[in-house]
Design an enzyme around this catalytic site. Sequence first.
Site, PDB file in Angstrom:
ATOM      1  N   CYS A  56      -2.162   9.239   2.237  1.00  0.00           N
ATOM      2  CA  CYS A  56      -1.522   8.598   1.186  1.00  0.00           C
ATOM      3  C   CYS A  56      -2.591   8.877  -0.089  1.00  0.00           C
ATOM      4  O   CYS A  56      -2.045   9.133  -1.250  1.00  0.00           O
ATOM      5  CB  CYS A  56      -1.575   7.214   1.417  1.00  0.00           C
ATOM      6  SG  CYS A  56      -3.024   6.456   1.993  1.00  0.00           S
ATOM      7  N   GLU A  63       0.900  -1.101   0.225  1.00  0.00           N
ATOM      8  CA  GLU A  63       0.027   0.109  -0.053  1.00  0.00           C
ATOM      9  C   GLU A  63       1.034   1.157  -0.037  1.00  0.00           C
ATOM     10  O   GLU A  63       1.481   1.603   1.063  1.00  0.00           O
ATOM     11  CB  GLU A  63      -0.867  -0.148   1.289  1.00  0.00           C
ATOM     12  CG  GLU A  63      -1.892  -1.013   1.296  1.00  0.00           C
ATOM     13  CD  GLU A  63      -2.809  -1.027   0.571  1.00  0.00           C
ATOM     14  OE1 GLU A  63      -3.309   0.190  -0.067  1.00  0.00           O
ATOM     15  OE2 GLU A  63      -3.804  -2.006   0.091  1.00  0.00           O
TER      16      GLU A  63
HETATM   17  P1  NAD Z   1       8.495   4.871   4.534  1.00  0.00           P
HETATM   18  O1  NAD Z   1       8.423   4.132   3.162  1.00  0.00           O
HETATM   19  O2  NAD Z   1       9.777   5.329   4.658  1.00  0.00           O
HETATM   20  O3  NAD Z   1       8.639   3.635   5.778  1.00  0.00           O
HETATM   21  C1  NAD Z   1       7.265   2.776   5.917  1.00  0.00           C
HETATM   22  C2  NAD Z   1       8.078   1.754   6.711  1.00  0.00           C
HETATM   23  O4  NAD Z   1       9.094   1.040   6.117  1.00  0.00           O
HETATM   24  C3  NAD Z   1       8.599   2.356   8.123  1.00  0.00           C
HETATM   25  O5  NAD Z   1       8.275   1.429   9.136  1.00  0.00           O
HETATM   26  C4  NAD Z   1      10.190   2.207   7.966  1.00  0.00           C
HETATM   27  O6  NAD Z   1      10.967   1.899   9.157  1.00  0.00           O
HETATM   28  C5  NAD Z   1      10.242   0.703   6.974  1.00  0.00           C
HETATM   29  N1  NAD Z   1      11.396   0.572   5.969  1.00  0.00           N
HETATM   30  C6  NAD Z   1      12.149   1.510   5.479  1.00  0.00           C
HETATM   31  N2  NAD Z   1      13.015   1.068   4.485  1.00  0.00           N
HETATM   32  C7  NAD Z   1      12.785  -0.336   4.702  1.00  0.00           C
HETATM   33  C8  NAD Z   1      13.327  -1.434   3.920  1.00  0.00           C
HETATM   34  N3  NAD Z   1      14.380  -1.484   3.080  1.00  0.00           N
HETATM   35  N4  NAD Z   1      12.811  -2.662   4.122  1.00  0.00           N
HETATM   36  C9  NAD Z   1      11.699  -2.925   5.162  1.00  0.00           C
HETATM   37  N5  NAD Z   1      11.155  -1.817   5.787  1.00  0.00           N
HETATM   38  C10 NAD Z   1      11.602  -0.573   5.591  1.00  0.00           C
HETATM   39  O7  NAD Z   1       7.241   5.757   4.630  1.00  0.00           O
HETATM   40  P2  NAD Z   1       6.799   6.634   5.660  1.00  0.00           P
HETATM   41  O8  NAD Z   1       7.358   8.019   5.573  1.00  0.00           O
HETATM   42  O9  NAD Z   1       6.807   6.170   7.113  1.00  0.00           O
HETATM   43  O10 NAD Z   1       5.205   6.964   5.248  1.00  0.00           O
HETATM   44  C11 NAD Z   1       4.664   7.884   4.324  1.00  0.00           C
HETATM   45  C12 NAD Z   1       4.449   6.926   3.077  1.00  0.00           C
HETATM   46  O11 NAD Z   1       3.539   5.988   3.163  1.00  0.00           O
HETATM   47  C13 NAD Z   1       3.950   8.046   1.988  1.00  0.00           C
HETATM   48  O12 NAD Z   1       4.371   7.907   0.782  1.00  0.00           O
HETATM   49  C14 NAD Z   1       2.653   7.551   1.926  1.00  0.00           C
HETATM   50  O13 NAD Z   1       1.624   7.802   0.923  1.00  0.00           O
HETATM   51  C15 NAD Z   1       2.617   6.180   2.390  1.00  0.00           C
HETATM   52  N6  NAD Z   1       1.147   5.599   2.813  1.00  0.00           N
HETATM   53  C16 NAD Z   1       0.327   4.773   2.220  1.00  0.00           C
HETATM   54  C17 NAD Z   1      -0.822   4.349   2.735  1.00  0.00           C
HETATM   55  C18 NAD Z   1      -1.714   3.562   1.744  1.00  0.00           C
HETATM   56  O14 NAD Z   1      -2.735   2.713   2.155  1.00  0.00           O
HETATM   57  N7  NAD Z   1      -1.523   3.368   0.408  1.00  0.00           N
HETATM   58  C19 NAD Z   1      -1.250   4.941   3.796  1.00  0.00           C
HETATM   59  C20 NAD Z   1      -0.390   5.435   4.625  1.00  0.00           C
HETATM   60  C21 NAD Z   1       0.849   6.053   4.355  1.00  0.00           C
END
Ligand code: NAD
Length: 496
Positions: free
Chosen positions: A299, A265
């Site tokens: 998002c 997502e």
């Molecule tokens: P992010 O991608 O920076 O991090 C998300 C998660 O991934 C965190 O827990 C982080 O620690 C982990 N992570 C980072 N690198 C990783 C790796 N290499 N392998 C595994 N896990 C890893 O996102 P964010 O800044 O926390 O959140 C914002 C983003 O999330 C925005 O792009 C937003 O659109 C998206 N989002 C999407 C939805 C949806 O339902 N589509 C909902 C909420 C947020």
Amino acid sequence: MTASSSTLKTHYEELFIDGNWIKPTSALDDVISPVTEAVVGKAPVGDLNDADRAIAAARRAFDRGSWPNEKRAVRADHMQRLLDSVIARKEEAIGLMQLEMGFTRMQCEMQFELGFTQITKFIELARKDPMKSLPLLQKNYPDGRRTLGGAVVTRDPIGLVVAITPYNSGFLLGLMKSVPAMAAGNTVVLKPSPFTPLQTMFIAELVAALELPPGVFNVVTGGLEVGQKLTTDPRVDMISFTGSDTVGAMVMAQAAPTLKKVHLELGGKSPLIIRHDADIELAVMAGLYGFVFQAGQGCSMTTRMLVDNRIRPTYAAALTEAVAALQVGDPYDSKTFMGPLIREVARARTEDFCRRALDEGAKLLLGGKRPVGLDKGFFFEPTIFDDVRNDSHLGQREVFGPIAAIIGFDRDEEAIQLANESDYGLGGAIISRDKATAFDMALRVRTGQIHINGGSGGFHPDMPFGGYKRSGLGREWGEEGFNEYSEIKAIGFPAG
Ligand code: NAD
């Protein structure tokens, strides 16, 4: 600016692994308030060793424990008890959400409401027998033999599910991933964003009280290193990930060598199409919520506003006037509409978007800088750009901050084309008095969800959520969302 955090548990020293609270091998970390920049809590930071322990426990619970073969009703009853405790402790949940994310109470309430709606739906689905009979198959062979065969299709849990959540909805998504996964018979390792661990530690506390078999639910905190471990380990069967498309692509690559199921997502740059016949007041409300809500940290926010050029000046002026009147600042003040961004890095990225938009010829109507007088906290003014090119940086990339991009169009056909000229495909909205035309347009916009004139009213429990293209793989809500957490099994047999 104060957070009424005295009644909240904001200090955790242990991780929840294998049914026990366990000291992590590494240190505790500070939890920072985005509103005051002060330390407001402590949480353990998991490391590779903790991730390994959690995976081992969840694997054992799936392979040798009772949970996958437990009666559906028993699993659903446990999840109902979890939901009951979530409701009973709503104030703590909202308090932690506000503390860590800096959202207003109304915004946290909406996340809570969405979680309640979906978990109620998942529990209802978890009680249903998934087995379906297929039509009988009659075969006549050349040697005169005749057979009659039956078949059923049912669902099996997938196994060990790793759930990884973003900073803007740790409580909501921690539950919305763990509950359907557990209800379907899987075991879970949940990892939150390092910015917002307390909401997930709180979930662990609620699940711990259920006394599920050890290893069914585990929490490991941590960042990149732990995320990589959880997504590469061969003992993990599925990753349910919510976050940015950049990290989503990394997760998919990390999971590829062991061929895990990957449910993603991701982000978006969702279009809000405002037709020439739109009710301007409604369009302004949609526009305002589309980028100011949660300071743009949502998002599927409709930050790309495609507006018919006949009404664009009227709309732009009305939106600017409405947004300028909103209170930005302390989210604990009930008059505040918009709080801060999560961290300095998010604010710096938002500022960079403004610089690039101006360089690319967009016209700044409002905002574009840090608010005067808010010296602490990661605040940024709600910002509106007009004359944005759809193919510009601001027109294409997700800001995850409070910036609206207004883009003009002359014909409906052009609006659809512009809406679809995006790498993303998550949300969308259309505002028009001509509902039939809006419906035809909605069918052609390539996004996972689209709302006409504000949508169906509230969160629809059966509406699946998820994106096309770089916005993800799979769906999160409703029956489609529930079914992500199971394998399909077909059994054939001679009939009669
Ligand atoms: P992010 O991608 O920076 O991090 C998300 C998660 O991934 C965190 O827990 C982080 O620690 C982990 N992570 C980072 N690198 C990783 C790796 N290499 N392998 C595994 N896990 C890893 O996102 P964010 O800044 O926390 O959140 C914002 C983003 O999330 C925005 O792009 C937003 O659109 C998206 N989002 C999407 C939805 C949806 O339902 N589509 C909902 C909420 C947020």
